[in-house]
Enzyme design. Structure first.
Site, PDB file in Angstrom:
ATOM      1  CD  GLU A 175     105.202 -54.805 136.583  1.00 31.32           C
ATOM      2  OE1 GLU A 175     104.523 -54.452 137.550  1.00 31.32           O
ATOM      3  OE2 GLU A 175     106.445 -54.873 136.591  1.00 31.32           O
ATOM      4  CG  ASP A 188      97.661 -50.343 143.970  1.00 32.18           C
ATOM      5  OD1 ASP A 188      98.854 -50.263 143.615  1.00 32.18           O
ATOM      6  OD2 ASP A 188      96.912 -51.273 143.645  1.00 32.18           O
TER       7      ASP A 188
END
Ligand SMILES: Cc1ncc(COP(=O)(O)O)c(C=O)c1O
Lengths: 401, 254
Positions: free
Chosen positions: B45, B56
């Site tokens: 990824e 995040d």
């Protein structure tokens, strides 16, 4: 709550919606499902109204400014949101949302703040209603709004400095959203008409008391059902949304939204989103944002911490696109001039944010009999440090100079 | 058959690695991908660095910031991927935020992804309803898989719904948290994995967020078809020895 302009999925025309990661979906869904029912409850309405009256001090006065009126050749009124408890319009919304949080069974409140007014208003309501309060604030903003940091701490709120990005409002919102993802049991009490649906709609509704009062007061003082102009500054846009709300469909009223130009819209040190921005997603909603060709958000700049934000709420993006509101922008310097003008002519020290709205008076031309309402969103106590730095430039007191 | 379909048909204990393009250096992207391919990795990824990555945690935030300071941008990443397309056989997935996709122009973005050899896309903040109404057809046109995420707070009904929309696999987030490193899975997380197993989804799952070592990876493999490691891998990257640090990390996991 019959909100103007917005559809059931939370879109104002092209703008709005809920663009959130799956981790936030359950919280957003819970709110979307419950908020209308809760707001409509009789005892919610009663609690909200009583607190606005007895705790906040509403209705706030509509003050006729004789000297400003003479200077700008119109009938100029100030809507005195600066006289609210805690010193700005922000508390209207924090009371509404804190009551909402309680009814959802949430005891821990998180919030972002820029100028610190929303943080103080949140900490205040949390103290009153026995809620735990954590406020995220950009480290740079903590420096330029020190009195508000101290007030939050006195009110027993935990203030967490945010050190990402420019260390200002946008970064504080990011960090609050991340904290919310990691602590889904908390209630995010957002401070403006931004964020995923239903926040923009809910915050606009809680602030709509401003225009509800303006309507009654203009009728009493001028014998008319509406003013000719309403002027308000726009950071995220909550004070403007509240001041415009009940006049949105009344096309005889000119709505003037004032953004912060910072050092000027010809520079890259600005927060004038409608000049520099384009359609994009920021903090969970589709709106106008300042961004580069790759969709990276551009760091804004304004002397005013409350307007130092690279987007505007989706309702305002819609009002800009369909031209229902006229958008102006005001530089740091023009805002400071407006502060000193109001201080010297009318004896009122405005917040830096509100000074942007005042500075728009010089950019418009009125007819003598026209009624103009400027929303004075907050008072200047929190900005004394910035003002002290500029006294030499603007003060008439030769002795001081 | 496409490589990514084949992978999920034939392989168990799938090891998927996430890293941020342009971190630690602007040129490290290709070397990281090549080294991963040679070292047991089944799926990669590639994170498209973003200025405001709200899903995040600190590690990926910092790597994104550094990558942007290094001047990583979408067009450069596309050209880097295109340059290694012929020699890379491990399927690649692009992970970013909706605004990047929107700003580029949605169809142009997908066309580019297809052209540089990507197999799928994850956009953390694109709601399922909008994907369904607006983009599903476009993803099908360019044969790109759109992958959805589910979390322990997702209801059974929602998991079922997203599993039907998701292509190739469903991304199972181990806890209600932003990305980041944890030592091991707690009971609450294992209960969630069991709940997913009971739903008998028609699509394979990979578990991600919080996998950091051999134990947590093998635990993920017990409950899903494999695991995704991001923050721990990024922490392990050594700017001065990309190849060595990637090899050492993979050896520590499998
Ligand atoms: C006094 C005052 N006015 C205006 C604003 C800007 O917010 P909004 O645009 O949501 O009214 C702030 C924000 O901190 C403020 O403190």
């Amino acid at each position: 709550m019959n909100s103007p302009l917005i559809d059931e999925k939370g879109f104002y025309g092209d703008f709005g919606g809920a663009f959130v990661p799956e981790m936030l979906w359950p919280n957003i869904e819970e709110l979307q499902e419950c908020y209308q029912r809760i707001i409509a409850e009789k005892d919610f309405q009663a609690d909200f109204k009583i607190l606005l009256r007895d705790y906040v001090g509403r209705p706030t006065p509509l003050f006729f400014c004789e000297k400003l009126s003479r200077k700008y050749n119109a009938r100029i009124y100030l809507k005195r949101e600066d006289l609210n408890h805690t010193g700005a319009h922000k508390i209207n919304n924090t009371i509404g949302q804190a009551l909402m949080a309680k009814r959802l069974g949430k005891r821990k409140i998180i919030a972002e703040t820029g100028a610190g007014q929303h943080g103080v208003a949140t900490a205040t309501v949390c103290a009153l209603l026995d809620l735990e309060c954590t406020v995220f604030m950009g480290a740079f903003d903590m420096q330029r709004q020190k009195p508000n940091v101290a007030r939050m701490k006195m009110l027993n709120a935990k203030v967490i400095p945010v050190i990402s990005g420019n260390k200002t409002l946008k970064d504080a919102v990011n960090e609050t959203l991340r904290y919310w993802i990691n602590h889904p049991e908390t209630y995010y009490l957002i401070g403006s008409v931004v964020g995923p649906h239903p926040y923009p709609k809910m915050v606009a509704y809680f602030q709509s008391v401003i225009s509800e009062e303006i309507r009654k007061q203009v009728f009493k003082k001028e014998g008319r059902t509406a003013p000719d102009y309403i002027i308000a500054c726009v950071g995220g846009g909550s004070n403007a949304a509240g001041a415009f709300y009940h006049f949105l469909k009344d096309l005889s009223v000119q709505l003037i939204a004032v953004e912060a130009a910072g050092l000027g819209t010809h520079t890259d040190q600005t927060a004038a989103t409608t000049v520099k921005g384009s359609k994009g997603v920021l903090h969970g909603s589709m709106t106008l944002v300042m961004q580069d060709k790759d969709g990276q958000i551009i760091e804004p700049y304004s002397i005013s911490a409350g307007l130092d934000y690279p987007g505007i709420g989706p309702m305002h993006a819609h009002l800009f696109q369909n031209r229902r509101a006229q958008f102006l922008n005001v530089t740091d310097k023009e805002a400071l001039q407006a502060t000193y003008e109001l201080t010297q002519l009318e004896g009122i020290i405005p917040a830096l944010e509100s000074a942007h709205a005042l500075a728009a008076l010089a950019k418009l031309s009125f007819k003598k009999e026209e009624v103009v309402v400027v929303n004075l969103s907050g008072r200047g106590d929190k900005d004394m440090e910035s003002y002290i730095k500029t006294i030499d430039q603007f003060s008439k007191d030769e002795g001081y100079r | 058959m496409k490589a990514i379909d084949k992978l999920f048909k034939e392989k168990k204990d799938i090891l998927s690695i996430y890293f941020t393009a342009g971190y630690p250096t602007l040129e490290s992207t290709q070397e990281i991908i090549k080294t991963l391919e040679k070292n047991r990795t089944d799926l990669i990824e590639v994170g498209l660095p973003y200025s405001d990555p709200i899903a995040d945690g600190p590690v990926i935030q910092k790597s994104s910031q550094k990558a942007l300071e290094n001047s990583m941008c979408i067009s450069l990443l596309f050209s880097q991927l295109k340059a290694i397309k012929k020699e890379i056989h491990v399927p690649l997935i692009l992970m970013g935020y909706y605004n990047q996709f929107l700003r580029f122009g949605e169809e142009a973005f997908l066309k580019k992804c297809k052209e540089v050899g990507l197999s799928g896309i994850i956009l953390a903040d694109l709601p399922a309803e909008i994907y369904q109404d607006k983009y599903r057809g476009l993803f099908e046109k360019y044969e790109l898989a759109f992958i959805f995420l589910v979390t322990p707070k997702s209801s059974d009904a929602r998991i079922l719904k997203l599993s039907k929309l998701s292509k190739v696999f469903l991304y199972v987030i181990s806890s209600t948290a932003t990305t980041g490193v944890k030592d091991r899975f707690e009971k609450e997380q294992l209960d969630f994995f069991k709940r997913i197993q009971k739903l008998n989804l028609k699509i394979p799952t990979l578990i991600g967020f919080g996998i950091s070592n051999r134990d947590s990876f093998s635990m993920a493999c017990q409950y899903a078809q494999g695991g995704i490691i991001g923050s721990a891998f990024i922490n392990a990257l050594n700017e001065k020895d990309i190849k060595g640090s990637v090899q050492n990390f993979i050896e520590s996991i499998v």
